[in-house]
Design a protein around this motif. Structure first.
Motif, PDB file in Angstrom:
ATOM      1  N   GLU A  24      -2.364 -52.825  59.625  1.00 37.03           N
ATOM      2  CA  GLU A  24      -1.151 -53.369  59.011  1.00 37.03           C
ATOM      3  C   GLU A  24       0.091 -52.747  59.647  1.00 37.03           C
ATOM      4  N   ALA A  70       1.448 -60.610  48.784  1.00 36.20           N
ATOM      5  CA  ALA A  70       1.193 -62.052  48.804  1.00 36.20           C
ATOM      6  C   ALA A  70       2.478 -62.826  48.521  1.00 36.20           C
ATOM      7  N   SER A  85      -7.559 -50.289  57.709  1.00 35.88           N
ATOM      8  CA  SER A  85      -6.749 -51.413  57.247  1.00 35.88           C
ATOM      9  C   SER A  85      -5.268 -51.074  57.306  1.00 35.88           C
ATOM     10  N   SER A 128      -2.740 -58.995  61.174  1.00 37.48           N
ATOM     11  CA  SER A 128      -2.485 -58.962  59.733  1.00 37.48           C
ATOM     12  C   SER A 128      -3.721 -59.399  58.947  1.00 37.48           C
ATOM     13  N   ALA A 129      -4.347 -60.480  59.394  1.00 38.07           N
ATOM     14  CA  ALA A 129      -5.565 -60.947  58.722  1.00 38.07           C
ATOM     15  C   ALA A 129      -6.681 -59.921  58.853  1.00 38.07           C
ATOM     16  N   GLN A 188      -9.765 -54.085  54.736  1.00 36.49           N
ATOM     17  CA  GLN A 188      -9.703 -53.493  53.395  1.00 36.49           C
ATOM     18  C   GLN A 188     -10.773 -54.107  52.494  1.00 36.49           C
ATOM     19  N   LEU A 189     -10.923 -55.424  52.561  1.00 26.80           N
ATOM     20  CA  LEU A 189     -11.941 -56.080  51.735  1.00 26.80           C
ATOM     21  C   LEU A 189     -13.346 -55.629  52.126  1.00 26.80           C
ATOM     22  N   SER A 198      -6.354 -56.770  59.074  1.00 25.19           N
ATOM     23  CA  SER A 198      -6.040 -55.674  58.164  1.00 25.19           C
ATOM     24  C   SER A 198      -6.559 -55.950  56.762  1.00 25.19           C
ATOM     25  N   LYS A 199      -6.299 -57.139  56.272  1.00 25.11           N
ATOM     26  CA  LYS A 199      -6.757 -57.498  54.922  1.00 25.11           C
ATOM     27  C   LYS A 199      -8.284 -57.566  54.869  1.00 25.11           C
ATOM     28  N   CYS A 221       4.811 -62.703  51.598  1.00 23.88           N
ATOM     29  CA  CYS A 221       4.305 -63.601  52.649  1.00 23.88           C
ATOM     30  C   CYS A 221       4.617 -65.054  52.320  1.00 23.88           C
ATOM     31  N   TRP A 245      -0.948 -55.573  46.321  1.00 22.07           N
ATOM     32  CA  TRP A 245      -1.478 -56.767  46.980  1.00 22.07           C
ATOM     33  C   TRP A 245      -0.752 -58.021  46.492  1.00 22.07           C
TER      34      TRP A 245
END
Length: 164
Positions: A45, A154, A41, A125-126, A132-133, A128-129, A157, A150
């Motif tokens: 990023e 947010a 992740s 970017s998406a 991590q999730l 990457s998130k 962004c 986080w």
């Protein structure tokens, strides 16, 4: 009134970016562990931020439009080094440095390469998130993942979207 709000959004984004990764770094350092933090992740990023920064420099955008990215990149690199250190995998640091350095150069060999890479930045970017999730879901352990980091990400962004 609108220019004042716009200035506030820019300044708050820069300020938040300057400290965004510090809670994550503090969590990792205080626990002497990177449990719960996904290297994949972080690498995604970092790649997205580097592409965006390179694009902005390549097309000579004004510095204030991308000032926070070098700051975030530096924090990501430091966090990556912490994670690699606590996982006992510092040998990969050189590999990652060479890979990202070569990528930085290769992005501008042809105009279409940097344009394509920039078009993929939102996806990166998406991803990457999501990586991590997914890592959190697989390990069932949030470990040293920082909710504050986080939250700050947010906010930055959202403020960038609104200010742009």
């Amino acid at each position: 009134m609108a220019p004042t709000l716009l200035d506030l959004a820019h300044w708050s984004t820069w300020a938040m970016s300057a400290v965004m990764k510090l809670p994550q770094m503090a969590a990792v350092l205080s626990a002497l562990s990177a449990r719960g933090v996904s290297v994949g992740s972080l690498l995604l990023e970092l790649a997205g931020f580097l592409v965006f920064l390179r694009y902005q420099i390549y097309y000579s955008y004004p510095l204030q439009s991308y000032l926070e990215y070098p700051i975030i990149i530096a924090q990501d690199v430091i966090l990556l080094l912490f994670i690699l250190r606590f996982r006992g995998d510092m040998k990969r640091a050189l590999y990652y440095a060479v890979t990202f350095g070569a990528g930085w150069y290769l992005l501008t060999l042809q105009k279409w390469i940097i344009d394509l890479a920039m078009n993929l930045c939102t996806f990166i970017s998406a991803a990457s998130k999501l990586a991590q999730l997914r890592y959190l879901w697989q390990t069932k352990d949030s470990g040293q993942v920082s909710a504050l980091t986080w939250s700050m990400a947010a906010y930055t962004c959202a403020s960038k979207l609104w200010a742009t």
